[in-house]
Design an enzyme around this catalytic site. Structure first.
Site, short mmCIF file in Angstrom:
data_model
loop_
_atom_site.label_atom_id
_atom_site.label_comp_id
_atom_site.label_asym_id
_atom_site.label_seq_id
_atom_site.Cartn_x
_atom_site.Cartn_y
_atom_site.Cartn_z
N GLY A 149 71.74 -25.04 -56.08
CA GLY A 149 71.93 -25.29 -54.66
C GLY A 149 73.29 -25.91 -54.40
N CYS A 150 73.70 -25.92 -53.14
CA CYS A 150 75.03 -26.44 -52.81
C CYS A 150 75.14 -27.93 -53.09
CB CYS A 150 75.38 -26.11 -51.36
SG CYS A 150 74.14 -26.64 -50.15
#
Length: 346
Positions: A149-150
């Site tokens: 994920g970011c």
């Protein structure tokens, strides 16, 4: 160079569209298929005006209409849970998934945080966690890569070298994270309306954000023991970008300069991760639209603590750019191919 034929599932979302944007600049890629069930039959230029000059892209279609036998790499840009069953059944092409479905190694943890049973638990163990700078030895033979994920991308790039060296304590890590609105996806919701977001900043998912177990899982591997982090994300009125300020407690005998030296050594030869000059704070404008991450370390006013700050573009290094970086490594291509563009400024 033989061109790699790719399919992008979820091309009508932000990550899918940014992957297409980056793939168009990749000399070794041919976009063979674009999947988007709700927009099936449409052209990318019809729903994404910045593709007006690329009306020759394949039309959007349903996943079942794609001939995966003619595809080398499938990029899954679908919402969490939506594509896991489909991607898990693809035997021929190699898969790079940008959702959270294969990031966590525990099906029980997934069910706890995402509220549904995992649709393909038998594939979790074989999935490679694709934080490229730490996953390279495992990518060449990988059939399924789970892109981080970011928020975990920025946090782990900042923390993993320090955790591996035991230069910080595992029991006292607090992450204060800021993200542009694109990090919330393209679905229509009241909280993402312009008048709700503009001229404001607000925390969300306070105390229980779905990226927490992902960060903890990878830090636990580095420390060799369970880790619990404090993580609070905030939404800012900007389209893209992510900034994380991370407070850490130094291990006995460690100094702030030691943290800088560890990061400097670990990333000295990395094309996309950069330690800034001492005293220079990272900012999202330094990385906007690029696959770069900028880092720095600062002393905290508490003598036994330090601040580690990281900035990335959430849609590029935090998602689609990292996915292409992983593909390059998987296929033995130059790792920077198609990702050389400098950040956008202003």
């Amino acid at each position: 160079m033989d061109r790699v034929r790719i399919a992008v599932l979820g091309a009508s979302g932000y990550t899918g569209a940014d992957l297409v944007r980056l793939a168009l600049a990749h000399p070794g890629v041919e976009i063979a298929a674009l999947g988007a069930s709700q927009k099936a039959g449409a052209k990318m230029a019809d729903i994404w005006p910045h593709f007006a000059a690329h009306r020759d892209l394949p039309p959007l279609c349903r996943t079942g209409e794609i001939d995966f036998g003619r595809v080398d790499i499938v990029f899954g840009c679908l919402p969490h849970g939506a594509g896991a069953a489909v991607l898990a059944e693809l035997a021929a092409p190699r898969v790079i998934d940008l959702s959270a479905d294969f990031r966590l190694k525990s099906a029980e943890t997934y069910a706890d945080w995402y509220g549904v049973p995992h649709p393909a638990p038998e594939r979790l163990e074989a999935a490679v966690y694709g934080l490229t700078e730490f996953a390279r030895p495992h990518l060449a033979d990988a059939r399924l890569v789970a892109c981080p994920g970011c928020y975990p991308t920025a946090a782990l790039l900042a923390l993993l070298p320090l955790a591996e060296a035991r230069a910080i304590e595992p029991a006292d890590i607090a992450i204060f994270a800021l993200s542009g609105v694109s990090g919330a996806g393209r679905s229509l919701r009241e909280s993402n309306l312009f008048v709700e977001v503009a001229e404001a900043a607000a925390p969300y998912s306070v105390g229980r954000h779905r990226h927490m177990p992902e960060i903890e899982q990878e830090l636990a591997r580095a420390f060799g023991e369970p880790v619990a982090v404090s993580f609070t994300p905030h939404l800012l009125p900007m389209n893209r970008g992510e900034l994380e300020t991370i407070a850490v407690r130094l291990a006995p005998g460690a100094r702030v300069d030691d943290l800088r030296q560890l990061l400097a050594r670990r990333y000295a030869d990395e094309p996309f991760v950069h330690l800034l000059p001492e005293g220079t704070p990272p900012a999202t404008r330094m990385v906007r639209g690029s696959n770069h991450c900028v880092l720095n370390v600062f002393p905290d006013r508490r003598p036994s603590h330090a601040l580690v700050i990281a900035a990335i573009d959430n849609l590029v290094k935090g998602s689609s750019g990292q996915a292409l970086q992983n593909m390059n490594v998987m296929l033995g291509l130059p790792e920077t191919l198609g990702l050389e563009a400098a950040p956008l400024f202003p």
